[in-house]
Design an enzyme around this catalytic site. Structure first.
Site, mmCIF file in Angstrom:
data_model
loop_
_atom_site.group_PDB
_atom_site.id
_atom_site.type_symbol
_atom_site.label_atom_id
_atom_site.label_comp_id
_atom_site.label_asym_id
_atom_site.label_seq_id
_atom_site.Cartn_x
_atom_site.Cartn_y
_atom_site.Cartn_z
ATOM 1 N N CYS A 64 -2.112 3.114 -1.201
ATOM 2 C CA CYS A 64 -3.371 3.714 -1.686
ATOM 3 C C CYS A 64 -3.315 3.937 -3.197
ATOM 4 C CB CYS A 64 -3.629 5.039 -0.986
ATOM 5 S SG CYS A 64 -3.836 4.929 0.807
ATOM 6 N N CYS A 85 0.244 8.117 0.695
ATOM 7 C CA CYS A 85 0.146 6.669 0.930
ATOM 8 C C CYS A 85 0.420 5.886 -0.355
ATOM 9 C CB CYS A 85 -1.242 6.343 1.480
ATOM 10 S SG CYS A 85 -1.609 4.576 1.568
#
Length: 298
Positions: A9, A6
């Site tokens: 993230c 991700c």
């Protein structure tokens, strides 16, 4: 909640770590949604997008604390302030007994706090002269408590973010104040206006346009040459940016005393601008309007 693949993230993770380190009031726990052992938790919490943030306090997930994606700087600053105020908000709530004047609640229900009154009270304290660090910290905790409470409404959240921005200005952090102002503005419905937010934006615009630097730098220039009206003008702007309104008005008034016509009446114009930002009902405005009249016409 995150995953190694991700990208957002990876953007949010160091910001969280840095905020936790600077605050020293909360810890960051990172849960990899692809780890097999946490699959039941991920399913139970219905985590479907990454990153997902939530705040755990006293064994409970705080209402309104779930954030999906990477919040902008303003929302992130407000989020951190909210977390930092949780402990104090809990202590304040536990210290209030029955008959505290709050809105009535049905039997067995926790009474809803009067958020409007709480916000107005602390904004009033921040608007005074010689505001102490303790008053600023208390106000920040109160505004954070409003933001974190599940019963708070959108208008309360907007005003609470304005309050946190006022706290940031009192602490000399105009950048955080701007971020919070942008976040508050983003929460407003179309054509919805809040007087406190508009006043804050005007104050931030004034500070940005002034570009005076720090109070210490401007004061050093004035001390070196008391006749340097440009330095005095910068000092007034810097003082106002730090919330030192009376000293700012004194510095601006001194420009008028020394030379009424300097830089196309810049001293008088600065005073008028400060009057507008403080508001016509401010006690200082009434006092310094009279002082300006005395200098100009007596």
């Amino acid at each position: 909640f995150y995953a190694d693949w991700c990208g957002p993230c990876k953007t949010l993770s160091p910001k969280l770590d840095q905020a936790a380190k600077a605050s020293q009031k909360f810890n960051v726990a990172k849960i990899d949604v692809e780890a097999q052992e946490v699959a039941p938790l991920v399913q139970h919490l219905k985590i479907s997008s990454l990153p997902t943030l939530m705040v755990l306090f006293d064994g409970q997930i705080i209402a309104n604390s779930v954030v999906v994606g990477v919040p902008d700087d303003g929302k992130f600053a407000a989020y951190v302030k909210m977390i930092e105020g949780l402990e104090a908000s809990k202590a304040a709530a536990e210290g209030k007994g029955e008959g505290d004047g709050g809105p009535a609640a049905a039997e067995g229900e926790e009474p809803k706090p009067d958020f409007k009154a709480i916000i107005t009270e602390h904004m009033g304290k921040l608007s005074g002269e010689g505001v102490s660090k303790d008053v600023v910290a208390e106000a920040a905790r109160a505004f954070s408590g409003v933001l974190s409470h599940e019963a708070s409404e959108l208008g309360d959240a907007v005003r609470a973010k304005v309050g946190l921005a006022m706290c940031a200005l009192k602490e000399g952090n105009a950048d955080v104040a701007r971020q919070l102002a942008r976040s508050a503005e983003g929460d407003c419905a179309e054509n919805q206006k809040f007087g406190e937010l508009e006043a804050l934006k005007a104050q931030l615009d004034f500070i940005e346009q002034g570009g005076a630097g720090s109070v210490s730098e401007a004061q050093a220039r004035v001390d070196a040459d008391p006749g340097d009206l440009e330095a005095l003008h910068d000092l007034a702007t810097a003082l106002f940016a730090e919330g030192r309104s009376r000293e700012a008005l004194d510095a601006a008034l001194e420009i008028v005393r020394k030379d009424k016509t300097w830089n196309d009446e810049a001293g008088r114009k600065l005073l008028v601008k400060l009057f507008d930002l403080l508001g016509k009902d401010d006690d200082l405005v009434r006092v310094y309007r009279q002082k300006l009249s005395n200098v100009l016409f007596i």
